[in-house]
Design an enzyme around this catalytic site. Structure first.
Site, PDB file in Angstrom:
ATOM      1  N   ASN A   9      -4.566 -10.935  -2.667  1.00 47.19           N
ATOM      2  CA  ASN A   9      -3.941  -9.800  -3.366  1.00 47.19           C
ATOM      3  C   ASN A   9      -2.452 -10.111  -3.542  1.00 47.19           C
ATOM      4  O   ASN A   9      -1.678 -10.008  -2.596  1.00 47.19           O
ATOM      5  CB  ASN A   9      -4.153  -8.540  -2.509  1.00 47.19           C
ATOM      6  N   LYS A  11      -0.373  -8.420  -5.159  1.00 39.23           N
ATOM      7  CA  LYS A  11       0.392  -7.158  -5.306  1.00 39.23           C
ATOM      8  C   LYS A  11       1.319  -7.266  -6.517  1.00 39.23           C
ATOM      9  O   LYS A  11       0.978  -7.952  -7.482  1.00 39.23           O
ATOM     10  CB  LYS A  11       1.144  -6.841  -4.011  1.00 39.23           C
ATOM     11  N   HIS A  88      -6.751   0.728  -1.666  1.00 41.31           N
ATOM     12  CA  HIS A  88      -5.775   0.040  -0.813  1.00 41.31           C
ATOM     13  C   HIS A  88      -4.795   1.070  -0.235  1.00 41.31           C
ATOM     14  O   HIS A  88      -4.419   2.034  -0.903  1.00 41.31           O
ATOM     15  CB  HIS A  88      -5.017  -1.013  -1.640  1.00 41.31           C
ATOM     16  N   GLU A 161      -8.861  -3.067   6.926  1.00 43.99           N
ATOM     17  CA  GLU A 161      -7.438  -3.384   7.012  1.00 43.99           C
ATOM     18  C   GLU A 161      -6.713  -2.328   7.847  1.00 43.99           C
ATOM     19  O   GLU A 161      -6.373  -1.247   7.331  1.00 43.99           O
ATOM     20  CB  GLU A 161      -6.815  -3.381   5.621  1.00 43.99           C
ATOM     21  N   GLY A 167       1.209  -6.439   6.336  1.00 48.43           N
ATOM     22  CA  GLY A 167       2.581  -6.864   6.046  1.00 48.43           C
ATOM     23  C   GLY A 167       3.542  -6.759   7.219  1.00 48.43           C
ATOM     24  O   GLY A 167       4.755  -6.830   7.046  1.00 48.43           O
ATOM     25  N   SER A 198      -1.918  -9.185   7.874  1.00 58.24           N
ATOM     26  CA  SER A 198      -1.124 -10.306   8.411  1.00 58.24           C
ATOM     27  C   SER A 198      -1.969 -11.537   8.720  1.00 58.24           C
ATOM     28  O   SER A 198      -1.687 -12.276   9.667  1.00 58.24           O
ATOM     29  CB  SER A 198      -0.332  -9.852   9.639  1.00 58.24           C
ATOM     30  N   GLY A 219      -2.570 -10.598   1.739  1.00 55.95           N
ATOM     31  CA  GLY A 219      -1.410 -10.225   0.930  1.00 55.95           C
ATOM     32  C   GLY A 219      -0.370 -11.332   0.960  1.00 55.95           C
ATOM     33  O   GLY A 219      -0.418 -12.287   0.186  1.00 55.95           O
ATOM     34  N   GLY A 220       0.561 -11.224   1.893  1.00 51.24           N
ATOM     35  CA  GLY A 220       1.708 -12.136   1.969  1.00 51.24           C
ATOM     36  C   GLY A 220       1.362 -13.615   1.846  1.00 51.24           C
ATOM     37  O   GLY A 220       1.968 -14.348   1.055  1.00 51.24           O
TER      38      GLY A 220
HETATM   39  C1  PEP Z   1      -2.915  -6.314   2.179  1.00 53.35           C
HETATM   40  O1  PEP Z   1      -1.972  -5.774   1.627  1.00 53.35           O
HETATM   41  O2  PEP Z   1      -4.070  -6.030   1.855  1.00 53.35           O
HETATM   42  C2  PEP Z   1      -2.626  -7.291   3.223  1.00 53.35           C
HETATM   43  C3  PEP Z   1      -3.606  -7.613   4.024  1.00 53.35           C
HETATM   44  O3  PEP Z   1      -1.352  -7.761   3.291  1.00 53.35           O
HETATM   45  P1  PEP Z   1      -0.781  -8.820   4.360  1.00 53.35           P
HETATM   46  O4  PEP Z   1      -1.747  -9.975   4.381  1.00 53.35           O
HETATM   47  O5  PEP Z   1       0.547  -9.201   3.825  1.00 53.35           O
HETATM   48  O6  PEP Z   1      -0.733  -8.121   5.658  1.00 53.35           O
END
Ligand code: PEP
Length: 238
Positions: A9, A11, A88, A161, A167, A198, A219-220
């Site tokens: 993702n 974002k 989300h 999640e 994040g 994360s 995400g990141g």
């Molecule tokens: C997310 O936003 O779905 C996510 C898992 O972000 P991150 O991996 O950055 O924690």
């Protein structure tokens, strides 16, 4: 080892398609779903030649009409979208999306042949008499009950999640992830459940080794094409 799903993702970030193309080369990436912003969907469709699946980050619950800024499931399908993230926590927080809206979005996606990646997850528990894991299990099952109402469960992927892990660099413990995802699978009998929060270089091997975890919503770390490819290859060597 089973094929671990990497659902990425991006974002609201521009991630260079050239970089993804470079690191993927001619290799097979059919366990990777890339979810860029709407403007980059057509560009990223090019990576389907590597087996990559295309994902969107949101969809409208309506077919068409006066809904400024929205995109329908039909439009996503025409852009080559195979998967779409729904519910989300950032959409709940910043766009006030409700569980019943998420339910309608899932129905629209299924109608147009797009697989929904349905996000659920709890905040930190502030009830001293209950463990975080117990709280998480109760919370996500209540969410799923509403979100999956009148839905063919075999057509969805669930992403667990924990909101406090998104994040933040705080990853849920292995036992916690296992217990919550086991509870989700027992309740909803979905085939695939992803973990998100994360996920990255320092924890991917431990998380991927949990039997009931079928992949990750990332995400990141997904903003770094090289890292995604490195993690994917490392797991496949096992
Ligand atoms: C997310 O936003 O779905 C996510 C898992 O972000 P991150 O991996 O950055 O924690």
């Amino acid at each position: 080892m089973k094929k671990f799903i990497f659902a990425c993702n991006f974002k609201m970030n521009n991630v260079s398609i050239e970089e993804y193309k470079r690191v993927m080369g001619e290799d097979d990436y059919s366990n990777v779903i890339l979810c860029p912003n709407f403007c980059q969907l057509y560009q990223y469709a090019e990576l389907k030649k590597n087996g990559v699946f295309l994902g969107a980050q949101n969809v409208s619950e309506y077919n068409n009409g006066a809904y400024t800024g929205e995109t329908s499931a039909d439009m996503l399908k025409n852009a080559g979208v195979d998967f779409c993230i729904v519910g989300h926590s950032e959409r709940k927080k910043y766009n006030f999306e409700t569980l019943s809206q998420t339910n309608l979005k899932i129905k629209k996606l299924i109608e147009f042949g797009i697989t929904p990646i349905v996000c659920v997850g709890e905040e930190l528990c502030n009830n001293e008499t209950m463990s975080q894991t117990e709280y998480a299990k109760r919370y996500v099952l209540v969410e799923l009950k509403e979100i999956l109402q009148d839905i063919d469960i075999s057509k969805v992927i669930v992403a667990y999640e924990p909101i406090w892990a998104i994040g933040t660099g705080k990853v849920a413990g292995i036992e916690h992830i296992k217990e919550v995802i086991d509870a989700i699978k027992k309740y909803a009998e979905v085939e695939f459940v992803l973990y998100g929060g994360s996920f990255g270089e320092s924890n991917f091997e431990q998380i991927a080794a949990i039997d009931c975890v079928d992949g990750a919503l990332i995400g990141g770390a997904s903003l770094k094409p090289e890292l995604i490819c490195k993690m994917k290859k490392k797991l496949e060597e096992k």
